[in-house]
Enzyme design. Structure first.
Site, short mmCIF file in Angstrom:
data_model
loop_
_atom_site.label_atom_id
_atom_site.label_comp_id
_atom_site.label_asym_id
_atom_site.label_seq_id
_atom_site.Cartn_x
_atom_site.Cartn_y
_atom_site.Cartn_z
N ARG A 1 -53.22 32.48 -55.15
CA ARG A 1 -54.17 32.71 -56.25
C ARG A 1 -54.99 33.98 -56.07
NH1 ARG A 1 -54.49 26.56 -55.86
NH2 ARG A 1 -55.69 27.12 -54.05
N GLU B 1 -57.93 21.73 -40.92
CA GLU B 1 -58.55 20.45 -40.61
C GLU B 1 -57.57 19.53 -39.89
OE1 GLU B 1 -61.05 16.88 -42.83
OE2 GLU B 1 -60.30 18.57 -43.99
#
Length: 175
Positions: A58, A95
């Protein structure tokens, strides 16, 4: 019409409890898209920038027209294995696990002033990996620019603690 009002929130995507900020609704709106690019151009028009580096994927959508309007080159920073010529890579922790991004070895020259662009700043891990790659190549980071900042997640603080300037057109706090 504020840019923020054109960004859709998708609850529980990609997993339960996440409020996904989807900027495709901003992109499909011709006024919103123009405002987004125009605001970024206005911010950087008077700064010395040699390259705009967009983070896959993006960041390409915002970074390419920005580079064009600033009259500078565009450099893609991609996931491992997507660039065809010689690259350097940087692996970073997520994460749950890790990821790797790459840049062509000839994309940045020593002393190039580089603006890093992506759609959203959350933890800052990918942006940190991008500035690490650019710095390894001798590039100087002008700023890290995002359409959306999620300040509660800490990415801005993470980048600023390392001495990088951060800019976002809008932010979503909480939930």
């Amino acid at each position: 019409m504020p840019i923020k009002s054109l960004i859709r929130t998708v609850p529980h995507y990609p997993k339960q409890g996440i409020m996904f900020r989807d900027f495709t609704t901003l992109l499909k709106d011709p006024v919103g898209l123009r405002m987004t690019i125009d605001e970024l151009v206005k911010r950087y028009a008077d700064q010395k920038i040699d390259k705009v580096a967009g983070i896959e994927s993006r960041g390409f959508i915002v970074g390419t027209p920005l580079a064009y309007l600033l009259g500078v080159g565009f450099v893609p920073i991609r996931k491992k294995g997507k660039l065809p010529a010689e690259t350097i890579a940087h692996e970073y922790d997520l994460e749950y696990g890790s990821d790797c991004i790459e840049i062509h070895t000839d994309a940045i020259q020593e002393g190039d002033r580089v603006l890093v662009v992506d759609d959203l700043l959350a933890t800052g891990g990918t942006a940190e990996a991008a500035v690490t790659l650019i710095s390894k190549m001798g590039g100087e980071i002008v700023e890290c620019a995002f359409v959306i900042d999620l300040p509660d997640i800490g990415g801005r603080q993470r980048l600023e603690q390392q001495g990088y300037q951060v800019f976002a057109l809008t932010e979503f706090e909480g939930d």
